[in-house]
Design a protein around this motif. Structure first.
Motif, mmCIF file in Angstrom:
data_model
loop_
_atom_site.group_PDB
_atom_site.id
_atom_site.type_symbol
_atom_site.label_atom_id
_atom_site.label_comp_id
_atom_site.label_asym_id
_atom_site.label_seq_id
_atom_site.Cartn_x
_atom_site.Cartn_y
_atom_site.Cartn_z
ATOM 1 N N MET A 113 2.746 -10.393 -8.598
ATOM 2 C CA MET A 113 1.456 -9.715 -8.573
ATOM 3 C C MET A 113 1.156 -8.847 -9.811
ATOM 4 O O MET A 113 0.067 -8.905 -10.360
ATOM 5 N N PHE A 122 -4.067 -14.427 -6.829
ATOM 6 C CA PHE A 122 -3.683 -13.010 -6.852
ATOM 7 C C PHE A 122 -4.180 -12.310 -5.581
ATOM 8 O O PHE A 122 -3.446 -11.565 -4.936
ATOM 9 N N LEU A 133 1.729 -3.025 4.250
ATOM 10 C CA LEU A 133 2.133 -1.771 3.595
ATOM 11 C C LEU A 133 1.118 -0.659 3.771
ATOM 12 O O LEU A 133 1.115 0.316 3.004
ATOM 13 N N ILE A 175 14.070 -1.295 -0.337
ATOM 14 C CA ILE A 175 13.068 -2.345 -0.557
ATOM 15 C C ILE A 175 13.608 -3.719 -0.124
ATOM 16 O O ILE A 175 12.854 -4.559 0.386
ATOM 17 N N SER A 293 7.082 -9.723 -5.338
ATOM 18 C CA SER A 293 6.290 -8.667 -5.994
ATOM 19 C C SER A 293 6.647 -7.299 -5.426
ATOM 20 O O SER A 293 6.697 -6.313 -6.151
ATOM 21 N N LEU A 294 6.893 -7.254 -4.120
ATOM 22 C CA LEU A 294 7.264 -5.971 -3.515
ATOM 23 C C LEU A 294 8.653 -5.550 -3.996
ATOM 24 O O LEU A 294 8.876 -4.396 -4.354
ATOM 25 N N GLY A 298 9.144 -2.206 -6.120
ATOM 26 C CA GLY A 298 9.780 -1.076 -5.450
ATOM 27 C C GLY A 298 11.178 -0.753 -5.939
ATOM 28 O O GLY A 298 11.726 0.280 -5.588
ATOM 29 N N THR A 302 10.482 4.274 -7.467
ATOM 30 C CA THR A 302 10.823 5.487 -6.724
ATOM 31 C C THR A 302 12.102 6.112 -7.290
ATOM 32 O O THR A 302 12.331 7.299 -7.118
ATOM 33 N N GLY A 427 -2.307 4.330 -10.214
ATOM 34 C CA GLY A 427 -3.216 3.399 -10.857
ATOM 35 C C GLY A 427 -4.614 3.410 -10.255
ATOM 36 O O GLY A 427 -5.000 4.352 -9.551
ATOM 37 N N GLY A 435 2.032 -0.449 -3.046
ATOM 38 C CA GLY A 435 3.178 0.207 -2.404
ATOM 39 C C GLY A 435 3.015 1.720 -2.331
ATOM 40 O O GLY A 435 3.979 2.424 -2.021
ATOM 41 N N PHE A 438 3.847 3.512 1.014
ATOM 42 C CA PHE A 438 5.259 3.234 1.267
ATOM 43 C C PHE A 438 6.132 4.119 0.357
ATOM 44 O O PHE A 438 7.086 4.760 0.802
ATOM 45 N N ALA A 439 5.765 4.166 -0.930
ATOM 46 C CA ALA A 439 6.535 4.953 -1.898
ATOM 47 C C ALA A 439 6.472 6.431 -1.539
ATOM 48 O O ALA A 439 7.476 7.146 -1.613
HETATM 49 C C1 HEM Z 1 6.563 6.469 -6.956
HETATM 50 C C2 HEM Z 1 6.514 5.178 -6.829
HETATM 51 C C3 HEM Z 1 5.500 4.261 -7.467
HETATM 52 C C4 HEM Z 1 4.580 4.509 -8.446
HETATM 53 C C5 HEM Z 1 4.298 5.814 -9.168
HETATM 54 C C6 HEM Z 1 3.863 3.266 -8.687
HETATM 55 C C7 HEM Z 1 2.845 3.114 -9.619
HETATM 56 C C8 HEM Z 1 2.202 1.917 -9.875
HETATM 57 C C9 HEM Z 1 1.194 1.734 -10.891
HETATM 58 C C10 HEM Z 1 0.690 2.815 -11.834
HETATM 59 C C11 HEM Z 1 0.797 0.440 -10.835
HETATM 60 C C12 HEM Z 1 -0.266 -0.222 -11.720
HETATM 61 C C13 HEM Z 1 -1.643 0.040 -11.128
HETATM 62 C C14 HEM Z 1 -2.779 -0.425 -11.998
HETATM 63 O O1 HEM Z 1 -2.663 -1.467 -12.638
HETATM 64 O O2 HEM Z 1 -3.818 0.258 -12.061
HETATM 65 C C15 HEM Z 1 1.552 -0.205 -9.788
HETATM 66 C C16 HEM Z 1 1.431 -1.541 -9.438
HETATM 67 C C17 HEM Z 1 2.183 -2.136 -8.453
HETATM 68 N N1 HEM Z 1 3.101 -1.539 -7.621
HETATM 69 FE FE1 HEM Z 1 3.655 0.400 -7.641
HETATM 70 N N2 HEM Z 1 4.347 2.304 -7.843
HETATM 71 C C18 HEM Z 1 5.346 2.870 -7.074
HETATM 72 C C19 HEM Z 1 6.084 2.253 -6.076
HETATM 73 C C20 HEM Z 1 5.892 0.967 -5.636
HETATM 74 C C21 HEM Z 1 6.576 0.367 -4.507
HETATM 75 C C22 HEM Z 1 7.595 1.095 -3.613
HETATM 76 C C23 HEM Z 1 6.129 -0.921 -4.409
HETATM 77 C C24 HEM Z 1 6.500 -1.971 -3.391
HETATM 78 C C25 HEM Z 1 6.693 -1.710 -2.136
HETATM 79 C C26 HEM Z 1 5.176 -1.132 -5.485
HETATM 80 C C27 HEM Z 1 4.527 -2.315 -5.735
HETATM 81 C C28 HEM Z 1 3.607 -2.494 -6.762
HETATM 82 C C29 HEM Z 1 2.990 -3.784 -7.065
HETATM 83 C C30 HEM Z 1 3.268 -5.113 -6.349
HETATM 84 C C31 HEM Z 1 2.100 -3.553 -8.131
HETATM 85 C C32 HEM Z 1 1.192 -4.565 -8.817
HETATM 86 C C33 HEM Z 1 -0.203 -4.473 -8.212
HETATM 87 C C34 HEM Z 1 -1.258 -5.291 -8.931
HETATM 88 O O3 HEM Z 1 -1.048 -5.701 -10.059
HETATM 89 O O4 HEM Z 1 -2.307 -5.522 -8.333
HETATM 90 N N3 HEM Z 1 5.051 0.034 -6.200
HETATM 91 N N4 HEM Z 1 2.397 0.716 -9.210
#
Ligand code: HEM
Length: 505
Positions: A113, A122, A133, A175, A293-294, A298, A302, A427, A435, A438-439
């Motif tokens: 993803m 997507f 989630l 995760i 992707s998850l 993940g 964290t 984001g 996530g 969850f996070a």
């Molecule tokens: C403190 C923990 C986390 C932070 C700060 C964080 C932050 C982010 C950010 C900034 C993005 C990009 C958003 C954007 O493009 O505008 C992102 C994407 C993503 N995150 Fe996290 N994330 C965290 C934890 C997690 C966890 C635990 C998971 C899974 C369970 C996860 C799964 C994803 C996925 C799959 C994407 C891609 C989404 C997309 O492209 O549409 N993240 N995350």
């Protein structure tokens, strides 16, 4: 024949004139450092902790900056207002991802993803992940977060010098359980080792400027015997490694669906049972990649927040004492905190928000791609521009967060706007981290459990010298604290007994 040639020449001349005319008519780009011919801003581009340089540039050029690197437009959004205007209010044209030929296409990271362009596939992946989630579905994982956070604190008290390694194991373990129902081994777990290797491969493969094929995509079609095509061999090897981490835990889970080895609930088995245990080939592909992707999203994120928390507590003992006092008041010392206590622990919530703000996990987020020409604040943003959000700058905006370098959770008490603003750490718009909730649960309970049961002190850097509060975080898409040690000891024998007892049942 002659007439046809004349007509073609006339059409070409008129088209050229029109392009020049329209080109001249389009508004100028957003402000930014003056580019050189051909190279553009290549030589001015920072190569590490870019967010700090972009924040400095914003003082000269304003909150939206345009850069050109070898013909590629890059827009940097340094304020919440600009990011919200473009990535949220105009999300229909700012939700894709830039093309990475080596990492994304040849190795295959763009099938998951985070690097996928904004396509129907997507959206299918995202819908599947979103359902599991968010909202009530998340609460099913609370006991798992609580159990693993207790195990983490116990291990950290036993081996405080292994903090970073133990936190990494905690995040990976949570995760893998939630996604596949897989219980990791306490040491050298094969899927976690593989995931670490793949992350290393990703940082090599996605490093800007490392691969000529990222700039000249047709090179990928050259036969292997042509000199300079060694990248194809590298891509094949890394792609095989990548597929092992995508398929390994997934096939492990599918093969054991109805055995007690699989911990339930988990993402794969929940989706499978909704489909009555049988998936079409397409559904299988979507489940494979959305679970991967998850796992990918993940496993490392964290880790940064939780290690930041330990560092902040060691540097700010007064915050630690205040957090602990709230837990003692609300939860008492006869049980451990649970996620259902979250709404009654506003100071612990404020510590978590401050962890996310102080040194954001992804200081520049993940780049978006514009897919249409646009005009913003009377300036031109071309289709195909890479759009970066300077999350670090937004979370260090002194107007919203006075004295932003200081770790001060009190800033959130009674300040709903500041609290809400911290969600930018995850984001924007249609690419907002799926996530996120969850996070937050995972980080919250790791913080509450640690404060309830242990004392964190004496922060030292890797050379054994005391760390100052102006600590410098590492560079990278995911930014971690620099290596450090601190002492982590039980508050009392009763507290460690409570932890041990909670894990025994
Ligand atoms: C403190 C923990 C986390 C932070 C700060 C964080 C932050 C982010 C950010 C900034 C993005 C990009 C958003 C954007 O493009 O505008 C992102 C994407 C993503 N995150 Fe996290 N994330 C965290 C934890 C997690 C966890 C635990 C998971 C899974 C369970 C996860 C799964 C994803 C996925 C799959 C994407 C891609 C989404 C997309 O492209 O549409 N993240 N995350």
């Amino acid at each position: 024949m002659e007439n046809t040639v004349l007509l073609a020449l006339a059409v070409a001349a008129v088209s050229y004139a029109l392009i020049r005319l329209l080109g001249r008519r389009r508004p100028p780009y957003l402000p930014g450092p003056t580019p050189l011919p051909v190279l553009g801003n290549l030589l001015q581009m920072p190569t590490e902790r870019e967010w700090l340089v972009f924040t400095e540039w914003a003082k000269t050029y304003g909150d939206c900056i345009h850069l050109k690197v070898l013909g590629q437009s890059i827009v940097v959004l340094n304020s919440f207002e600009a990011a919200s205007d473009l990535l949220e209010k105009r999300s229909a044209m700012y939700s894709s991802r830039p093309r990475l030929v080596m990492a994304g296409e040849l190795i295959g990271f763009a099938q998951a993803m985070a690097l996928m362009p904004y396509t129907e596939r997507f959206r299918q992946l995202r819908r599947m992940a979103h359902k599991e989630l968010t909202g009530a579905a998340l609460q099913r994982y609370w006991p798992l977060h609580e159990h693993d956070s207790r195990y983490l604190v116990l291990k950290v008290m036993e081996h405080p010098s292994d903090l970073a390694k133990l936190v990494r194991h905690y995040a990976g373990s949570v995760i893998l359980k939630v996604t596949y129902g897989y219980q990791t081994k306490p040491e050298d777990d094969p899927f976690l080792l593989l995931a670490e290797k793949v992350m290393g491969a990703f940082s090599i493969a996605s490093k800007p400027g490392n691969w000529l094929v990222d700039f000249v995509p047709w090179l990928r079609h050259l036969p292997d015997c042509v000199p300079g095509t060694h990248f194809k061999q590298v891509a094949r090897e890394l792609s095989a490694l990548h597929m092992q981490v995508i398929e390994g835990p997934y096939h492990w889970a599918l093969a054991r669906q109805d055995t007690p080895e699989v911990i339930k609930p988990n993402f794969v088995s929940t989706v499978m049972s909704r489909k009555a245990g049988s998936l079409t080939a397409e559904e299988n592909e979507i489940l494979l990649w959305s679970s991967a992707s998850l796992f990918g999203g993940g496993a490392d994120t964290t880790v940064s927040s939780i290690t930041s928390f330990y560092l902040a507590m060691a540097l700010y003992p007064e915050v630690q004492a205040k957090g602990r006092a709230e837990i003692d008041r609300v939860v008492g010392d006869r049980r451990l905190p649970q996620l259902s206590d979250q709404q009654d622990l506003p100071y612990i919530e404020a510590i978590m928000r401050e962890v996310l703000r102080w040194n954001p996990v992804a200081p520049l987020g993940v780049p978006h791609l514009s897919t249409q020409d646009d005009i913003y604040r009377d300036r031109f943003i071309p289709s195909g521009a890479i759009v970066m959000s300077n999350i670090w700058a937004m979370l260090h905006d002194p107007a919203m967060f006075p004295n932003p370098q200081e770790f001060n959770p009190d800033r959130f008490l009674g300040n709903e706007a500041a609290l809400k603003r911290t969600s930018v750490a995850f984001g924007f718009g249609r690419r907002l981290c799926p996530g996120m909730n969850f996070a937050e649960s995972s980080v919250f309970i790791a913080i509450a459990t640690a404060l309830a049961t242990c004392e964190i002190r004496d922060p030292l850097n890797e050379n054994g010298a005391p760390i100052l509060r102006e600590v410098m975080y590492e560079t990278g898409t995911i930014s971690h604290p620099p290596p450090f040690t601190c002492s982590v000891s039980p508050r009392s024998k009763d507290h460690s007994d409570l932890l041990e007892a909670s894990l025994a049942c």
